[in-house]
Design a protein around this motif. Structure first.
Motif, mmCIF file in Angstrom:
data_model
loop_
_atom_site.group_PDB
_atom_site.id
_atom_site.type_symbol
_atom_site.label_atom_id
_atom_site.label_comp_id
_atom_site.label_asym_id
_atom_site.label_seq_id
_atom_site.Cartn_x
_atom_site.Cartn_y
_atom_site.Cartn_z
ATOM 1 N N LEU A 216 0.830 -1.193 0.000
ATOM 2 C CA LEU A 216 0.000 0.000 0.000
ATOM 3 C C LEU A 216 0.871 1.251 0.000
ATOM 4 O O LEU A 216 0.628 2.208 -0.732
ATOM 5 N N LEU B 71 -1.972 -1.135 13.040
ATOM 6 C CA LEU B 71 -1.445 0.194 12.721
ATOM 7 C C LEU B 71 -1.379 1.040 13.987
ATOM 8 O O LEU B 71 -2.301 1.024 14.802
ATOM 9 N N TRP C 104 -1.878 0.058 17.971
ATOM 10 C CA TRP C 104 -3.077 -0.030 18.812
ATOM 11 C C TRP C 104 -3.604 -1.447 18.665
ATOM 12 O O TRP C 104 -3.806 -1.932 17.559
ATOM 13 N N PRO C 105 -3.824 -2.117 19.766
ATOM 14 C CA PRO C 105 -4.198 -3.529 19.651
ATOM 15 C C PRO C 105 -5.557 -3.688 18.962
ATOM 16 O O PRO C 105 -6.436 -2.847 19.118
ATOM 17 N N PRO D 294 -9.171 -5.036 18.683
ATOM 18 C CA PRO D 294 -9.856 -4.446 17.530
ATOM 19 C C PRO D 294 -9.943 -2.933 17.580
ATOM 20 O O PRO D 294 -10.771 -2.368 16.873
ATOM 21 N N PHE D 295 -9.099 -2.281 18.380
ATOM 22 C CA PHE D 295 -9.329 -0.843 18.572
ATOM 23 C C PHE D 295 -8.722 0.011 17.486
ATOM 24 O O PHE D 295 -9.284 1.018 17.088
ATOM 25 N N ILE E 283 -6.644 0.033 13.552
ATOM 26 C CA ILE E 283 -6.931 -0.578 12.261
ATOM 27 C C ILE E 283 -5.945 -1.719 12.064
ATOM 28 O O ILE E 283 -4.752 -1.552 12.285
ATOM 29 N N PHE F 167 -4.230 -4.477 9.571
ATOM 30 C CA PHE F 167 -3.997 -4.967 8.209
ATOM 31 C C PHE F 167 -3.617 -6.431 8.323
ATOM 32 O O PHE F 167 -2.796 -6.786 9.173
ATOM 33 N N ASP G 158 -10.150 -4.349 8.330
ATOM 34 C CA ASP G 158 -11.097 -3.494 9.031
ATOM 35 C C ASP G 158 -12.167 -3.092 8.026
ATOM 36 O O ASP G 158 -11.857 -2.612 6.938
ATOM 37 N N PHE H 288 -14.436 -0.759 7.992
ATOM 38 C CA PHE H 288 -14.569 0.644 7.628
ATOM 39 C C PHE H 288 -13.383 1.086 6.787
ATOM 40 O O PHE H 288 -13.532 1.848 5.832
ATOM 41 N N ASN H 289 -12.220 0.574 7.117
ATOM 42 C CA ASN H 289 -11.064 0.910 6.302
ATOM 43 C C ASN H 289 -11.232 0.380 4.878
ATOM 44 O O ASN H 289 -10.795 1.002 3.915
#
Lengths: 521, 780
Positions: free
Chosen positions: A11, A63, A66-67, A69-70, A72, A74, A130, A132-133
Motif C-alpha cells: 500500500l 497500525l 493499537w491492539p 480491535p481498537f 486498524i 492490516f 477493518d 470501515f477501512n
C-alpha cells in the motif's frame, strides 16, 4: 510483530510514489519514472508478502500498534497476498504501456500519480482487516478511477464517467450504511472480531444478519458488476484511453469480487440459501454479460461486456461455499481464486492489445478495421493468446480456470449454472472469434483510415507489457500446478477463518484490554 | 517418450516458417521426417493383442484430475500410424502444392501443429489430456479452414466449424468430468478416476449419472465427426487448402469423434441407450451424407459428403458394437483413411493442373495427368468397394456384420447398401468423370503435378491395393490390436477376398455385386442428369440444419442485443431503480420476518430546531425531485447536505459537519462541471414512471428506517469507545477523543479520506483545465 510491517508495504509503496509525484507537479517525466518505481516496488513487496504468508501463515499488523480491535488491522492471508501480487503485475504493465499510450495533456494532469493512488487503494482493499477501512479504500479507488475515467474531458468520457460515479456512489452509500448498521449491532469494525460477533448474533437473530448481508451483497455486487447491477461498467469502460480501461478492467471489479469473498467467508457466518441465490446470480451474470458482448461490434465494448460475463464464473465458484460438502466448498473457492487471477491478467492484456490494434488499424470499430493478421502477425499472436485464454482454449490459463469452475459446479450438482457456464463459454468463443475474423482476418475495408505508422520505440513499449502478460498466461497454462496449489491453499484458509482471527489476535487483545485497560503502546 | 515426440512436433511447427525460408522446396520433406519417425516408433513399439505397449504419466494438476497421460494400445497405435504416416505424405504434398506461395511456411507450421495435437489426442489416457488435445485440433482446424482468410466464405466456414465442434467440445468436457466423478464415486482413487484405461475396473454404466454423461460425450463425438444434424460444417471446411482437407477433414481429425466412441465403448457402450443413440445417429448420417454427395459439382464437396457418409457408417457400426461390427469398423476406418486422403490429393492435383474443381468443367484428363489418374483409379476402386481392394474387404465385412444382427440387421443392411451405391457413384464422379469421357476446356491447359504431389496419392492408393491383396499384413497385426482395444478383449481377425461358397458368403457377395452394379448404373445416369440432382438437393437442403444454423447465427446479435438491453439501459434512472429494487428484495424479506421493531425511548421529545432541520433536509430532497433542471436539482441536494451537516453540528460533531460541508460543496461543483459537458437536461420521465420511482424511493426509505430501528445496540459491550476514552489521553496524548481517533487510532482512514479529497480537487482542476478534442472516444 515487526515482520508484519511488510503487510503495509504494497500500500505504502505506490502511495509514496504518488505523493512524490504530486510534489513534482510540473515534471510528468519524473512522475512517470516514479510510477514505474512505485508499481515495481508494489510488485516486489507483494511477492515478498506472498512468500512470507506461504511460509508463516496469515500475517497481521496493527497500525499505530493499537491492539486489535481498537486500531486498524492490516492482515494478509493467501488470497490477499495473491491479489496484491497480481495488482502489482497489472500496475507495472499498465504503467509501462502508458508511457507510450497516454498523451501529454493527461500526463500534465498527474496521470501517473493517479494510477499509483489507484494501485494503493486496490492493495489497501485486499489487505485491510477493518471493514470501515475497506470502505475508505473503496472511496480512494472510486475517486481515483473516476478522475482517471474523466481525465481529458472528452464528451464520451464525461457521459461514461457520470454513470460510473453515480452508480458506484450508490454502492458506497449502501456499503457505508451496512458498515454503520454492522457497527450498531456488533460495536466492532474489525473483520476478525466481526466474524466472532456476527456468528453470535446469527444464533439469536439470523434474519437480521441475512438482511445485513443482503446490503453488503448489493454494495459489492455493484462493484463486482453482477447481474443486474452491472450497467455502469459497459457504459463507461470503453470511453477513456485504453491504458485506463485496462487498469480498471483488470482490477476494479475483482476488488468487488474479493470483497464478496471476504465478507461471505470471514465476516458473515454461513448463511442459509446464499449458495442457491449466488448460483442464480452467477448464471444470469454469465449469460447476460456475454449476450451484451455478442451484440457489440466495437472491441472495447465487447471486452467490457465480457468482464461482466466472467465475473459470473467467479461468483459461481464463490456460490459453492453454500454446498454441504466440504470438498465442493474448497473446490469452488479455489476455482474462484484461480479464475480471478487468470482473468485479471488476461482481461487487462486484451484491452492493451486492443489499444495496439486500434493504433495500427485506426479504429475500435470492427467494421472499420481489418487485415491486421497480414499487416502485423506479431499482434495477431499477441491477441490470440489472451483471447484464446478468455475463451477457455486449452491449455491456456482460462481453460484451467473454466475447468476448475465447471468441475466444482458439477461436483456440487449445480446443473443449471454449469449449463449457463458452458453456454456462455461458447458465446465467449463466438465473440472473441468475431474480433479475430473482423479485425485480423478480414481485408481492411476501403473506409479504414489507418493512422500514420507509429514509431518503433512506441510500438515496442506498447507491446512489451502485453507480451509479458501473454507469457504469464501461457506459463500458467502449461504449468498451472503452482497457481492452482496456491488457490487451493487460499481456499482452505478462507474456509477456516480461525487462522485469520488468531493472526489478527482479536479474542486475546480484547480480553486483555478488558482486563487491565491498557493497550499495546 | 511419447510426450517428447509430440513436443518435438510442436517445436518443428514453431520452426517451420524459418525452415521454409532457409530450405525452400526441401523444407517439407525434411519436416516430414518427423512424423515419419513418429510412425516408425509406433511400429517398433506396436502393442500385441489387447495390451498396451508404451505408457507415460506425468503429473499436471492432479487436484483437477489432470495428468499428462499417454498410452499406446491397439486403437491408439493404429490411429497414430494413420495420422503420422498420412501426415508425413501430406507435408511433402503441401510443400509442392504451395510452391511459390508466401504462405507455405505458415501452412507447414499449422500442419505440424495439427499432427502434434492429433497424435496427443489419440494417445491420451487422461480425460483432461484428451480434452486439451481435442480442443487443440479444433483450434488448428479453425486456423486452417480460414487459411485463405481474405475470402469471406473461408472465414464463415472457419467460424461455423469452430462453433459446432466447440459446442460439442464443451458438452463433452462436462460429460468427461461427470464420467471421472462417477469413476471416483465408484471407488477409483485420486487421478485413477480420470484415467480412461482405469475405467475398465469399474462399471460406469451403473452410475446414476450414466445417461447424461453418455449424452454429453456423444454430443462431442457427433459434432467432431460431423454426424447429422451437425454434419454441415464439414463440407464448409472444404474452404481450406486441399492438403488440409485431405489430412484433417477426411483422414484424421473428423475421425476423432469415432475414435472417442471406440475409446469409450468398453466403458460406456453395450447398453440399449448407447445402441439406439449411436446407431441411429450413424444411419441417418450415412444416408444423408451419401445422398448429398450426389448433388455436388465441386470435387472436394463430393468427397466431403462421402466422408460424412462413411463417418456415419463407422458410428453406426460402433453403435451396433458386436465383434463383427467392430472389426468391420476397424477395417473401414483404415481403408477409408487411405483412399479418402488419396482422393483429396487427387482433387488437389486436378485443381492444381487445371485451375478448377468443378466436375462439369472437367473431362478427358487421363492423358494429361496419367499418374494422378492412376492414383485416382486405385483409390476410387477401394472407395467403391471393388475387389481386390482393401475397401472391398471392408464392405464385405460390413455386410456380414449386419446380417449377424437378426431383426435389426435387415434394415441396416438395406440402408448400408443404398449408401454404398451412392458412394460408388460418387467415386465415379470423382475419379472417372474428370479423367475419361469428352475433353472439356478447363481454365488453363491441364498439366501433371510434380513428383512431390504424386508420391502421396500413389502410395496411399497402392497401400489400399496391397492390404487388399495381402490382408495378413492387417488382420494379423493392426486390425486385431485395434479391435481388441475397442472391444476390451482379445479377438482374432481373418480377412479374405474370397469367402467360399456358404449361403452367407454368397449373400454378401451378391450384395457387393448389387452395390457396385447399382453404383455404376447410378453414376452413368447421374453424369447426364447432374442439374436435376442439384436441383433436388437444393430443395432438400432448404429445410436442413445448415440453414437453421446460419439463420440463428445471423439473428444472434440482434436477439442478444434485445435481451441485453433488458438490463443494460442508457438510462441512469433505470439503473438506479434496479439497484434500489435489488437492495429491497434482498433486505426487506428478512427484515419483515424479524417482526415489529420497538421504538427507542426518547423519540418523542423532539426539539423545534430539530424539526426545522428535518424540514430543510426533506425540502432539499423534495426540491431535487421536483426541479426540472439538473443543475437546480443538484443545488437542492446540496441544501439537503448542508442540513445534514448542521445536524452533525447540532449533535456535537463539528468536525463531521465541516467535512460534510466540504464534501457537499465539492460534489455540487463537480456535478455542475460534469453537466456542462453533457447534452441539455433530458426529457422528464412520464408520470407513471415518476410514480414508480417515488414508490421505490419511499420503500427504500422505509427499509432503511426499519433497519436502523431493528439494530438494537447493547448486546455487545461498547468496549471500543471505552478503550478510546481510556487511552486517548494516557497513551495517545490527546484530550479530544474524536481528534485522536482521526489522527491516531484510525489514522489510516483519515489518510485515505485526505487522499480522496485531494483526488477530488485534482479532478476538478483537471476538468476545468484539460479539454482534449472529441475526435476519439467510444461512440459508434
Amino acid at each position: 510483530m515487526s515482520s508484519g510491517w511488510i503487510v503495509l508495504l504494497p500500500l505504502l509503496a505506490p502511495l509514496a510514489a504518488a505523493a512524490a509525484g504530486l510534489l513534482a507537479w510540473r515534471a510528468p517525466r519524473i512522475q512517470a519514472a516514479l510510477g514505474i518505481v512505485g508499481a515495481g516496488a508494489q510488485l516486489a513487496a507483494g511477492l515478498g508478502l506472498l512468500q512470507q504468508v506461504l511460509r508463516e501463515g496469515v500475517q497481521a499488523v496493527q497500525l499505530g500498534s493499537w491492539p486489535a480491535p481498537f486500531g486498524i488491522t492490516f492482515a494478509a492471508d493467501l488470497l490477499g497476498a495473491v491479489m496484491v501480487v497480481v495488482t502489482g503485475v497489472i500496475g507495472l504493465a499498465v504503467t509501462v504501456y502508458s508511457l507510450a499510450d497516454i498523451d501529454p495533456g493527461r500526463r500534465a494532469f498527474a496521470y501517473f500519480p493517479l494510477v499509483q493512488v489507484l494501485l494503493a487503494g486496490v492493495a489497501g482493499a485486499f489487505l485491510t482487516g477493518d471493514i470501515f477501512n475497506l470502505y475508505v479504500c473503496f472511496e480512494v479507488l472510486l475517486m481515483a478511477s473516476f478522475v482517471l475515467l474523466a481525465l481529458g474531458g472528452e464528451r464520451a468520457q464525461m457521459a461514461g464517467a457520470l454513470t460510473y460515479v453515480t452508480l458506484n456512489l450508490v454502492s458506497s452509500a449502501l456499503f457505508l450504511a451496512g458498515v454503520g448498521l454492522t457497527y450498531g449491532i456488533t460495536r466492532s469494525l474489525n473483520m476478525a472480531e466481526l466474524h466472532l460477533r456476527l456468528g453470535v448474533v446469527a444464533e439469536s437473530r439470523p434474519e437480521l444478519v441475512l438482511a445485513l448481508a443482503g446490503l453488503f451483497f448489493v454494495a459489492f455486487g455493484i462493484k463486482a458488476a453482477v447481474f443486474p447491477l452491472y450497467t455502469w461498467l459497459p457504459a463507461s469502460y470503453h470511453t477513456p484511453p485504453v491504458a485506463v480501461s485496462a487498469l480498471l478492467a483488470g482490477l476494479l471489479t475483482k476488488v468487488g469480487v474479493y470483497a464478496l469473498i471476504r465478507v461471505l467467508t470471514l465476516v458473515f457466518p454461513p448463511l442459509p440459501g446464499v449458495g442457491t441465490f449466488l448460483l442464480a446470480v452467477a448464471s444470469l451474470t454469465m449469460v447476460f454479460g456475454v449476450l451484451g458482448a455478442v451484440a457489440m461490434f466495437e472491441t472495447r465494448r465487447i471486452l467490457s461486456f465480457h468482464i461482466v460475463s466472467q465475473i459470473g464464473y467467479m461468483v459461481m465458484g464463490l456460490a459453492l461455499v453454500g454446498s454441504d460438502s466440504p470438498a465442493v466448498r474448497a473446490a469452488g473457492l479455489a476455482a474462484a481464486v484461480l479464475y480471478i487471477v487468470h482473468h485479471i491478467i488476461v482481461k487487462a492484456n486484451l484491452f492493451l492489445v486492443s489499444g495496439i490494434a486500434a493504433r495500427l488499424g485506426g479504429s475500435f470499430q470492427l467494421a472499420r478495421v481489418g487485415g491486421l493478421a497480414a499487416a502485423a502477425p506479431w499482434l495477431a499472436l499477441l491477441f490470440l493468446i489472451p483471447a484464446g485464454s478468455l475463451a477457455g482454449v486449452p491449455p491456456l490459463s482460462g481453460f484451467w480456470a473454466k475447468l476448475a469452475v465447471v468441475r466444482a459446479g458439477l461436483a456440487g450438482e449445480a446443473w443449471w449454472t454449469v449449463a449457463a457456464a458452458l453456454g456462455a463459454g461458447l458465446l465467449t468463443v463466438l465473440s472473441m472469434v468475431k474480433i479475430w475474423t473482423e479485425a485480423f482476418w478480414k481485408p481492411a475495408p476501403d473506409t479504414a483510415t489507418p493512422p500514420p505508422p507509429a514509431a518503433r520505440w512506441r510500438l515496442a513499449l506498447l507491446a512489451a507489457p502485453s507480451l509479458g502478460l501473454a507469457a504469464l498466461t501461457v506459463a500458467i497454462g502449461l504449468y498451472p500446478r503452482p497457481l492452482y496449489e496456491l488457490a487451493r491453499r487460499a481456499a482452505e484458509q478462507l474456509l477456516a477463518p480461525s487462522n485469520y482471527v488468531a493472526a489478527v489476535g482479536v479474542a486475546t487483545a480484547h480480553d486483555s484490554a478488558r482486563g487491565d485497560g491498557k493497550g499495546g503502546q | 517418450m511419447l510426450s517428447a515426440m509430440i513436443a518435438g512436433l510442436l517445436v518443428a511447427a514453431v520452426l517451420a516458417p524459418l525452415a521454409e525460408r532457409r530450405l525452400g522446396l526441401w523444407a517439407a520433406p525434411v519436416l516430414a521426417a518427423l512424423p515419419a519417425a513418429f510412425a516408425a516408433v509406433v511400429l517398433l513399439n506396436f502393442p500385441r493383442g489387447g495390451g498396451v505397449a508404451l505408457t507415460e504419466v506425468r503429473p499436471w494438476v492432479t487436484d483437477l484430475g489432470a495428468e499428462l497421460a499417454f498410452a499406446l494400445d491397439g486403437l491408439a497405435a493404429v490411429l497414430a500410424l494413420l495420422v503420422a504416416g498420412i501426415g508425413a505424405l501430406i507435408l511433402i504434398y503441401a510443400g509442392g502444392y504451395m510452391a511459390g506461395k508466401a504462405t507455405r511456411g505458415r501452412l507447414l507450421a499449422y500442419l505440424l501443429a495439427f499432427l502434434a495435437a492429433m497424435l496427443g489426442l489419440v494417445l491420451a489416457d487422461n480425460v483432461v489430456t484428451l480434452f486439451v488435445f481435442w480442443e487443440a485440433t479444433s483450434v488448428v482446424s479453425f486456423l486452417l479452414i480460414g487459411f485463405d482468410h481474405h475470402k469471406g466464405e473461408s472465414r464463415a466456414a472457419a467460424v461455423q466449424a469452430l462453433l459446432v465442434t466447440g459446442a460439442g467440445g464443451l458438452a463433452m468436457l462436462a460429460g468427461l468430468i461427470l464420467a471421472g466423478q462417477a469413476a471416483s464415486d465408484l471407488g477409483l482413487a485420486g487421478t485413477e478416476a480420470w484415467r480412461i484405461s482405469a475405467w475398465a475396473t469399474v462399471d460406469l454404466r451403473q452410475h446414476p449419472h450414466y445417461f447424461p454423461t453418455l449424452l454429453l460425450i456423444l454430443a462431442g463425438a457427433a459434432t467432431k465427426s460431423a454426424q447429422w444434424p451437425f454434419h454441415f460444417w464439414l463440407p464448409g471446411a472444404m474452404a481450406a487448402p486441399t492438403p488440409v482437407s485431405a489430412l484433417l477433414h477426411s483422414a484424421t481429425m473428423v475421425k476423432a469423434g469415432v475414435f472417442l466412441l471406440a475409446r469409450l465403448s468398453p466403458h460406456l457402450g453395450g447398453t440399449p441407450e448407447w445402441g439406439w443413440l449411436v446407431t441411429s445417429a450413424g444411419v441417418v448420417t450415412m444416408l444423408v451424407g451419401a445422398g448429398m454427395a450426389l448433388g455436388q459439382r465441386d470435387l472436394k464437396r463430393i468427397l466431403a459428403y462421402t466422408t460424412v457418409s462413411v463417418l456415419g457408417t463407422l458410428t453406426m457400426l460402433l453403435g451396433v458394437g458386436t465383434e463383427l461390427a467392430v472389426k468391420s469398423a476397424v477395417v473401414l476406418l483404415v481403408a477409408h483413411a487411405l483412399y479418402k486422403a488419396a482422393l483429396f490429393l487427387v482433387a488437389g492435383n486436378v485443381d492444381h493442373g487445371t485451375g478448377t474443381r468443378d466436375i462439369t468443367a472437367l473431362g478427358g484428363l487421363a492423358r494429361h495427368l496419367p499418374w494422378t489418374f492412376t492414383a485416382a483409379v486405385l483409390a476410387a476402386l477401394s472407395m467403391a468397394g471393388a475387389p481386390p481392394m482393401f475397401g472391398f474387404v471392408g464392405k464385405e465385412l460390413l455386410y456380414t456384420s449386419k446380417l449377424d444382427l437378426e431383426a435389426l440387421g435387415a434394415k441396416l443392411v438395406i440402408a448400408a447398401v443404398i449408401a454404398n451405391i451412392a458412394l460408388v457413384a460418387a467415386a465415379g464422379m470423382v475419379a472417372v468423370k474428370p479423367f475419361l469421357f469428352r475433353r472439356r476446356e478447363p481454365p488453363h491447359p491441364p498439366h501433371e503435378a510434380p513428383a512431390s504431389m504424386l508420391l502421396g496419392p500413389l502410395l496411399l492408393g497402392l497401400a489400399g491395393l496391397f492390404v487388399g491383396l495381402v490382408p495378413a499384413t492387417f488382420d494379423r497385426t493392426l486390425g486385431p490390436a485395434m479391435a481388441a482395444a475397442i472391444l476390451g478383449r482379445e479377438v482374432e481377425m481373418k480377412l479374405k477376398l474370397w469367402h467360399g461358397l456358404s449361403v452367407e458368403a454368397l449373400t454378401v457377395l451378391v450384395l457387393s455385386t448389387v452395390t457396385v452394379a447399382g453404383g455404376v448404373g447410378l453414376f452413368l445416369v447421374l453424369r447426364r442428369r447432374m442439374a436435376t440432382a442439384r436441383r433436388l438437393l437444393e430443395h432438400a437442403s432448404r429445410v436442413g440444419p445448415t440453414r437453421a444454423f446460419n439463420a440463428s447465427l445471423a439473428a444472434l446479435p440482434k436477439a442478444a442485443d434485445r435481451l441485453s438491453r433488458l438490463v443494460q439501459t442508457p438510462s441512469l434512472g433505470r439503473s438506479l431503480s434496479v439497484i434500489i429494487a435489488a437492495t429491497l428484495s434482498v433486505a426487506a424479506p428478512s427484515l419483515i420476518l424479524l417482526g415489529r421493531p420497538s421504538l427507542p425511548a426518547g423519540l418523542t421529545e423532539v426539539q423545534l430546531h430539530e424539526v426545522a432541520l428535518a424540514v430543510l433536509i426533506l425540502a432539499g430532497a423534495a426540491m431535487a425531485v421536483v426541479f426540472p433542471k439538473r443543475l437546480a436539482a443538484v443545488v437542492a441536494l446540496g441544501l439537503s447536505g448542508i442540513g445534514i451537516a448542521l445536524l452533525f453540528a447540532l449533535f456535537s460533531a463539528p468536525d463531521l459537519a465541516m467535512t460534510q460541508i466540504m464534501v457537499e460543496s465539492l460534489t455540487v461543483i463537480l456535478l455542475a462541471l460534469l453537466f456542462a459537458h453533457l447534452p441539455p437536461s433530458p426529457e422528464r420521465s412520464s408520470r407513471a414512471e415518476r410514480l414508480g420511482h417515488a414508490l421505490l424511493a419511499g420503500a427504500a426509505g422505509v427499509v432503511m428506517a426499519l433497519f436502523v430501528l431493528v439494530v438494537v445496540p447493547g448486546s455487545f459491550p461498547p468496549s471500543t469507545s471505552e478503550y478510546f476514552l481510556a487511552e486517548s489521553f494516557s497513551a495517545a496524548h490527546g484530550r479530544n477523543v474524536v481528534n485522536v481517533i482521526l489522527v491516531d487510532f484510525r489514522a489510516l482512514d483519515t489518510l485515505g479520506e485526505i487522499t480522496v479529497v485531494a483526488l477530488a480537487g485534482l479532478g476538478v482542476w483537471a476538468l476545468l483545465r484539460l479539454k482534449l478534442g472529441n475526435d476519439r472516444g467510444g461512440e459508434p
